[in-house]
Design a protein around this motif. Structure first.
Motif, PDB file in Angstrom:
ATOM      1  N   SER A 195       6.596   2.161  14.088  1.00  0.00           N
ATOM      2  CA  SER A 195       5.937   1.025  13.449  1.00  0.00           C
ATOM      3  C   SER A 195       6.907  -0.117  13.160  1.00  0.00           C
ATOM      4  CB  SER A 195       5.291   1.461  12.149  1.00  0.00           C
ATOM      5  OG  SER A 195       4.399   2.497  12.401  1.00  0.00           O
ATOM      6  N   TYR A 227       7.433  -3.706  14.715  1.00  0.00           N
ATOM      7  CA  TYR A 227       6.874  -4.991  14.300  1.00  0.00           C
ATOM      8  C   TYR A 227       7.924  -5.918  13.714  1.00  0.00           C
ATOM      9  CZ  TYR A 227       2.159  -4.336  15.736  1.00  0.00           C
ATOM     10  OH  TYR A 227       1.053  -4.192  16.526  1.00  0.00           O
ATOM     11  N   TYR A 242       5.287 -13.518  15.963  1.00  0.00           N
ATOM     12  CA  TYR A 242       3.945 -12.982  15.650  1.00  0.00           C
ATOM     13  C   TYR A 242       2.961 -14.105  15.298  1.00  0.00           C
ATOM     14  CZ  TYR A 242       0.305 -10.034  13.674  1.00  0.00           C
ATOM     15  OH  TYR A 242      -0.896  -9.420  13.422  1.00  0.00           O
ATOM     16  N   GLY A 297      -0.653  -3.001   5.698  1.00  0.00           N
ATOM     17  CA  GLY A 297      -0.101  -3.595   6.924  1.00  0.00           C
ATOM     18  C   GLY A 297      -0.330  -5.089   6.953  1.00  0.00           C
ATOM     19  N   THR A 301      -1.134 -13.264   7.618  1.00  0.00           N
ATOM     20  CA  THR A 301      -2.081 -14.189   8.282  1.00  0.00           C
ATOM     21  C   THR A 301      -3.358 -14.350   7.462  1.00  0.00           C
ATOM     22  OG1 THR A 301      -2.954 -12.386   9.633  1.00  0.00           O
ATOM     23  CG2 THR A 301      -1.278 -13.742  10.652  1.00  0.00           C
ATOM     24  N   ASP A 332       3.617  -3.376   3.703  1.00  0.00           N
ATOM     25  CA  ASP A 332       3.927  -3.231   5.134  1.00  0.00           C
ATOM     26  C   ASP A 332       5.245  -2.458   5.259  1.00  0.00           C
ATOM     27  OD1 ASP A 332       2.797  -5.052   7.761  1.00  0.00           O
ATOM     28  OD2 ASP A 332       4.738  -4.061   8.038  1.00  0.00           O
ATOM     29  N   ASP A 364       4.824   2.399   2.965  1.00  0.00           N
ATOM     30  CA  ASP A 364       4.125   3.053   4.077  1.00  0.00           C
ATOM     31  C   ASP A 364       2.649   3.242   3.696  1.00  0.00           C
ATOM     32  OD1 ASP A 364       3.234   4.668   6.107  1.00  0.00           O
ATOM     33  OD2 ASP A 364       4.651   6.314   5.723  1.00  0.00           O
ATOM     34  N   ALA A 365       1.760   2.744   4.524  1.00  0.00           N
ATOM     35  CA  ALA A 365       0.319   2.861   4.243  1.00  0.00           C
ATOM     36  C   ALA A 365      -0.156   4.315   4.255  1.00  0.00           C
ATOM     37  CB  ALA A 365      -0.467   2.051   5.266  1.00  0.00           C
ATOM     38  N   PHE A 405      -6.482  -4.875   8.095  1.00  0.00           N
ATOM     39  CA  PHE A 405      -6.785  -5.836   9.157  1.00  0.00           C
ATOM     40  C   PHE A 405      -5.843  -5.633  10.339  1.00  0.00           C
ATOM     41  CE2 PHE A 405      -7.831  -8.749   5.349  1.00  0.00           C
ATOM     42  CZ  PHE A 405      -9.122  -8.262   5.270  1.00  0.00           C
ATOM     43  N   HIS A 406      -6.391  -5.322  11.490  1.00  0.00           N
ATOM     44  CA  HIS A 406      -5.623  -5.140  12.734  1.00  0.00           C
ATOM     45  C   HIS A 406      -4.520  -4.102  12.532  1.00  0.00           C
ATOM     46  CE1 HIS A 406      -6.797  -9.558  12.502  1.00  0.00           C
ATOM     47  NE2 HIS A 406      -7.568  -9.091  13.457  1.00  0.00           N
TER      48      HIS A 406
HETATM   49  C1  LIG Z   1      -0.989  -6.055  14.291  1.00  0.00           C
HETATM   50  S1  LIG Z   1      -0.057  -6.232  12.787  1.00  0.00           S
HETATM   51  C2  LIG Z   1      -1.338  -6.829  11.674  1.00  0.00           C
HETATM   52  C3  LIG Z   1      -0.769  -7.650  10.563  1.00  0.00           C
HETATM   53  C4  LIG Z   1      -1.812  -8.332   9.676  1.00  0.00           C
HETATM   54  N1  LIG Z   1      -2.664  -7.358   9.027  1.00  0.00           N
HETATM   55  C5  LIG Z   1      -2.631  -9.298  10.490  1.00  0.00           C
HETATM   56  O1  LIG Z   1      -3.837  -9.100  10.631  1.00  0.00           O
HETATM   57  O2  LIG Z   1      -2.053 -10.276  10.990  1.00  0.00           O
HETATM   58  C6  LIG Z   1       0.131  -4.553  12.224  1.00  0.00           C
HETATM   59  C7  LIG Z   1       1.021  -4.424  11.000  1.00  0.00           C
HETATM   60  O3  LIG Z   1       0.966  -3.073  10.541  1.00  0.00           O
HETATM   61  C8  LIG Z   1       2.263  -2.741  10.071  1.00  0.00           C
HETATM   62  N2  LIG Z   1       2.390  -1.282   9.977  1.00  0.00           N
HETATM   63  C9  LIG Z   1       2.555  -0.394  10.989  1.00  0.00           C
HETATM   64  N3  LIG Z   1       2.632   0.848  10.510  1.00  0.00           N
HETATM   65  C10 LIG Z   1       2.515   0.763   9.159  1.00  0.00           C
HETATM   66  C11 LIG Z   1       2.537   1.715   8.105  1.00  0.00           C
HETATM   67  N4  LIG Z   1       2.673   3.019   8.339  1.00  0.00           N
HETATM   68  N5  LIG Z   1       2.411   1.262   6.829  1.00  0.00           N
HETATM   69  C12 LIG Z   1       2.265  -0.061   6.581  1.00  0.00           C
HETATM   70  N6  LIG Z   1       2.249  -1.003   7.540  1.00  0.00           N
HETATM   71  C13 LIG Z   1       2.363  -0.605   8.815  1.00  0.00           C
HETATM   72  C14 LIG Z   1       3.195  -3.392  11.078  1.00  0.00           C
HETATM   73  O4  LIG Z   1       4.515  -3.508  10.587  1.00  0.00           O
HETATM   74  C15 LIG Z   1       2.486  -4.743  11.282  1.00  0.00           C
HETATM   75  O5  LIG Z   1       2.950  -5.713  10.380  1.00  0.00           O
END
Ligand SMILES: C[S@@+](CC[C@H](N)C(=O)[O-])C[C@H]1O[C@@H](n2cnc3c(N)ncnc32)[C@H](O)[C@@H]1O
Length: 213
Positions: free
Chosen positions: A9, A12, A19, A50, A55, A70, A97-98, A114-115
């Motif tokens: 992860s 990112y 981004y 996350g 955004t 995040d 960590d989510a 979101f995403h």
């Molecule tokens: C596609 S981006 C989406 C960011 C934001 N939510 C948006 O819509 O623009 C995915 C995000 O999830 C985060 N992420 C990935 N694994 C995660 C975890 N286990 N806990 C928290 N965040 C995580 C990544 O670092 C990244 O910033």
């Protein structure tokens, strides 16, 4: 739901510099509509999982309190920059960590993802954590791409999965099995436009004997 491969992860953090240029405008306008439609009331406590570069942040009303978490510090640094530049005192970000949230049970009225469900290594675990920290009857809101049920499109996205995984997300998650595995009590499921690849799910957190009447 099948076994989900762990993936890096923190990848990112490498995406952070570009981004917003690639996804920022599209994601921001989508999330502005989703968050606007929720009519978040005054004083509501909101958690965004996350949250990345933030955004969604311009869309939150100043009368609620928002925490964005995040795992990628470089993404969060950009979110923090926006908070500072805009004087958003209703928003803060934390590295977390989510899948292992450091909040007590029932801490929030809304939990947003979101995403992100196709990015974390275990979306079911993330949704369990979302339910735990969301109060009974609170809202869990997911915006994500799910694999199409149309055979050709579904096949195409599943074929692309090994490629997109390297980039940081999976494309083979289907909506039905996701809802079933997470036991999300969906109140509303919709797309922002007919051709949109993204689904909006608004769930009610039914736990501790809470059931909407
Ligand atoms: C596609 S981006 C989406 C960011 C934001 N939510 C948006 O819509 O623009 C995915 C995000 O999830 C985060 N992420 C990935 N694994 C995660 C975890 N286990 N806990 C928290 N965040 C995580 C990544 O670092 C990244 O910033």
């Amino acid at each position: 739901m099948g076994e989900i491969e762990a993936h890096e992860s923190k990848l990112y953090s490498d995406f952070a510099p570009f981004y917003d240029k690639v996804f920022g405008k599209i994601f921001s306008s989508r999330l502005r509509r989703v968050i606007g439609d929720l009519h978040i009331p005054k004083g509501a406590r909101v958690l965004e999982l996350g949250a990345g570069t933030g955004t969604s942040f311009p869309a939150y009303p100043r009368h609620c309190e928002v925490v964005g978490i995040d795992v990628a510090p470089d993404m969060l640094a950009r979110a923090q920059g926006k908070i500072k530049a805009n004087g958003w005192s209703h928003l803060k970000v934390l590295e977390m960590d989510a899948l292992n949230l450091e909040f007590p049970d029932d801490s929030f009225d809304y939990v947003m993802a979101f995403h992100v469900v196709t990015v974390v290594p275990d979306p079911v675990r993330m949704m369990e954590e979302a339910k735990r920290v969301c109060r009974p009857g609170g809202s869990i809101v997911v915006v994500n791409h799910f694999t199409s049920d149309f055979p050709l499109l579904g096949l195409l996205t599943e074929t692309l999965d090994p490629v997109t995984r390297r980039l940081g997300w999976r494309t083979n998650l289907k909506l039905g099995p996701f809802i079933e595995a997470t036991e999300l009590e969906v109140e509303k499921a919709y797309k922002l436009s007919k051709l949109s690849l993204y689904t909006v799910l608004v769930g009610s957190n039914q736990k501790n004997g809470y059931h909407r009447v």
